[in-house]
Design a protein around this motif. Structure first.
Motif, PDB file in Angstrom:
ATOM      1  N   PRO A  12       0.838  -1.202   0.000  1.00  0.00           N
ATOM      2  CA  PRO A  12       0.000   0.000   0.000  1.00  0.00           C
ATOM      3  C   PRO A  12       0.879   1.260   0.000  1.00  0.00           C
ATOM      4  O   PRO A  12       1.912   1.303   0.676  1.00  0.00           O
ATOM      5  CB  PRO A  12      -0.780  -0.107   1.313  1.00  0.00           C
ATOM      6  N   GLY A  13       0.504   2.225  -0.784  1.00  0.00           N
ATOM      7  CA  GLY A  13       1.254   3.480  -0.849  1.00  0.00           C
ATOM      8  C   GLY A  13       2.170   3.574  -2.047  1.00  0.00           C
ATOM      9  O   GLY A  13       2.685   4.646  -2.347  1.00  0.00           O
ATOM     10  N   LEU A  14       2.394   2.465  -2.770  1.00  0.00           N
ATOM     11  CA  LEU A  14       3.196   2.509  -3.991  1.00  0.00           C
ATOM     12  C   LEU A  14       2.256   2.706  -5.172  1.00  0.00           C
ATOM     13  O   LEU A  14       1.231   2.035  -5.285  1.00  0.00           O
ATOM     14  CB  LEU A  14       3.996   1.223  -4.157  1.00  0.00           C
ATOM     15  N   VAL A  15       2.602   3.640  -6.051  1.00  0.00           N
ATOM     16  CA  VAL A  15       1.703   4.037  -7.136  1.00  0.00           C
ATOM     17  C   VAL A  15       2.465   4.067  -8.454  1.00  0.00           C
ATOM     18  O   VAL A  15       3.593   4.552  -8.517  1.00  0.00           O
ATOM     19  CB  VAL A  15       1.127   5.448  -6.858  1.00  0.00           C
ATOM     20  N   VAL A  16       1.828   3.565  -9.504  1.00  0.00           N
ATOM     21  CA  VAL A  16       2.341   3.718 -10.862  1.00  0.00           C
ATOM     22  C   VAL A  16       1.501   4.815 -11.511  1.00  0.00           C
ATOM     23  O   VAL A  16       0.275   4.738 -11.528  1.00  0.00           O
ATOM     24  CB  VAL A  16       2.220   2.411 -11.673  1.00  0.00           C
ATOM     25  N   ARG A  37       6.316  16.792  -3.912  1.00  0.00           N
ATOM     26  CA  ARG A  37       5.558  16.365  -2.739  1.00  0.00           C
ATOM     27  C   ARG A  37       5.881  14.956  -2.274  1.00  0.00           C
ATOM     28  O   ARG A  37       5.764  14.672  -1.099  1.00  0.00           O
ATOM     29  CB  ARG A  37       4.076  16.478  -3.033  1.00  0.00           C
ATOM     30  N   TRP A  38       6.208  14.053  -3.212  1.00  0.00           N
ATOM     31  CA  TRP A  38       6.456  12.654  -2.852  1.00  0.00           C
ATOM     32  C   TRP A  38       7.739  12.167  -3.508  1.00  0.00           C
ATOM     33  O   TRP A  38       8.210  12.735  -4.473  1.00  0.00           O
ATOM     34  CB  TRP A  38       5.309  11.761  -3.341  1.00  0.00           C
ATOM     35  N   ALA A  39       8.246  11.059  -2.995  1.00  0.00           N
ATOM     36  CA  ALA A  39       9.400  10.411  -3.608  1.00  0.00           C
ATOM     37  C   ALA A  39       8.941   9.780  -4.918  1.00  0.00           C
ATOM     38  O   ALA A  39       7.987   9.011  -4.936  1.00  0.00           O
ATOM     39  CB  ALA A  39       9.967   9.347  -2.676  1.00  0.00           C
ATOM     40  N   THR A  40       9.586  10.144  -6.017  1.00  0.00           N
ATOM     41  CA  THR A  40       9.257   9.578  -7.326  1.00  0.00           C
ATOM     42  C   THR A  40      10.529   9.136  -8.019  1.00  0.00           C
ATOM     43  O   THR A  40      11.630   9.577  -7.684  1.00  0.00           O
ATOM     44  CB  THR A  40       8.556  10.600  -8.253  1.00  0.00           C
ATOM     45  N   THR A  41      10.359   8.276  -9.002  1.00  0.00           N
ATOM     46  CA  THR A  41      11.495   7.921  -9.840  1.00  0.00           C
ATOM     47  C   THR A  41      11.804   9.106 -10.749  1.00  0.00           C
ATOM     48  O   THR A  41      10.932   9.921 -11.050  1.00  0.00           O
ATOM     49  CB  THR A  41      11.174   6.697 -10.709  1.00  0.00           C
ATOM     50  N   SER A  42      13.032   9.187 -11.178  1.00  0.00           N
ATOM     51  CA  SER A  42      13.384  10.241 -12.129  1.00  0.00           C
ATOM     52  C   SER A  42      12.881   9.839 -13.512  1.00  0.00           C
ATOM     53  O   SER A  42      12.686   8.659 -13.801  1.00  0.00           O
ATOM     54  CB  SER A  42      14.891  10.470 -12.153  1.00  0.00           C
ATOM     55  N   CYS A  59       5.921   7.165 -14.277  1.00  0.00           N
ATOM     56  CA  CYS A  59       6.812   7.262 -13.127  1.00  0.00           C
ATOM     57  C   CYS A  59       6.217   6.454 -11.986  1.00  0.00           C
ATOM     58  O   CYS A  59       5.058   6.052 -12.025  1.00  0.00           O
ATOM     59  CB  CYS A  59       7.065   8.708 -12.714  1.00  0.00           C
ATOM     60  N   TYR A  60       7.041   6.205 -11.000  1.00  0.00           N
ATOM     61  CA  TYR A  60       6.639   5.413  -9.844  1.00  0.00           C
ATOM     62  C   TYR A  60       6.741   6.309  -8.618  1.00  0.00           C
ATOM     63  O   TYR A  60       7.729   7.011  -8.440  1.00  0.00           O
ATOM     64  CB  TYR A  60       7.541   4.180  -9.720  1.00  0.00           C
ATOM     65  N   LEU A  61       5.700   6.286  -7.807  1.00  0.00           N
ATOM     66  CA  LEU A  61       5.572   7.215  -6.702  1.00  0.00           C
ATOM     67  C   LEU A  61       5.428   6.437  -5.404  1.00  0.00           C
ATOM     68  O   LEU A  61       4.776   5.397  -5.372  1.00  0.00           O
ATOM     69  CB  LEU A  61       4.317   8.053  -6.968  1.00  0.00           C
ATOM     70  N   ASP A  62       6.047   6.929  -4.345  1.00  0.00           N
ATOM     71  CA  ASP A  62       5.966   6.298  -3.029  1.00  0.00           C
ATOM     72  C   ASP A  62       5.244   7.249  -2.084  1.00  0.00           C
ATOM     73  O   ASP A  62       5.821   8.209  -1.594  1.00  0.00           O
ATOM     74  CB  ASP A  62       7.365   5.975  -2.511  1.00  0.00           C
ATOM     75  N   MET A  63       3.958   6.984  -1.835  1.00  0.00           N
ATOM     76  CA  MET A  63       3.163   7.845  -0.962  1.00  0.00           C
ATOM     77  C   MET A  63       3.402   7.537   0.513  1.00  0.00           C
ATOM     78  O   MET A  63       2.833   8.200   1.377  1.00  0.00           O
ATOM     79  CB  MET A  63       1.677   7.700  -1.292  1.00  0.00           C
ATOM     80  N   ARG A  64       4.250   6.545   0.816  1.00  0.00           N
ATOM     81  CA  ARG A  64       4.534   6.213   2.214  1.00  0.00           C
ATOM     82  C   ARG A  64       5.474   7.245   2.836  1.00  0.00           C
ATOM     83  O   ARG A  64       5.596   7.318   4.044  1.00  0.00           O
ATOM     84  CB  ARG A  64       5.163   4.821   2.311  1.00  0.00           C
ATOM     85  N   GLN A  65       6.110   8.037   2.008  1.00  0.00           N
ATOM     86  CA  GLN A  65       7.004   9.085   2.494  1.00  0.00           C
ATOM     87  C   GLN A  65       6.177  10.199   3.113  1.00  0.00           C
ATOM     88  O   GLN A  65       5.055  10.451   2.692  1.00  0.00           O
ATOM     89  CB  GLN A  65       7.832   9.654   1.338  1.00  0.00           C
ATOM     90  N   PRO A  66       6.729  10.901   4.106  1.00  0.00           N
ATOM     91  CA  PRO A  66       5.989  12.033   4.692  1.00  0.00           C
ATOM     92  C   PRO A  66       5.685  13.079   3.621  1.00  0.00           C
ATOM     93  O   PRO A  66       6.530  13.395   2.792  1.00  0.00           O
ATOM     94  CB  PRO A  66       6.959  12.596   5.733  1.00  0.00           C
TER      95      PRO A  66
END
Length: 76
Positions: A12-16, A37-42, A59-66
């Protein structure tokens, strides 16, 4: 675009994020807004599908980051 790999959505929290826009500038601006706002791939390039208008970007986004406020300020 290639199929989504299971590891990219394994928790949960990982997004494509697949984006379709009219041009490269818009695609990169959208990615920059996400990355602020979030950690993403370059991302370095967009792709074009033959016979279809516009460009695509993944891109791939990690919403688990603050979550951070735009401009680098931390939220409350």
């Amino acid at each position: 675009m290639e199929a989504i790999n299971d590891v990219h959505v394994s928790e949960p929290g990982l997004v494509v994020v697949d984006v379709a826009t009219a041009d490269d500038e818009t695609a990169f601006a959208f990615h920059a807004a996400l990355a602020a706002r979030w950690a993403t791939t370059s991302v370095e390039r967009t792709t074009r599908d033959a016979g279809q208008a516009g460009v695509r970007l993944r891109c791939y986004l990690d919403m688990r980051q603050p979550l951070t406020e735009p401009g680098g300020m931390d939220g409350p």
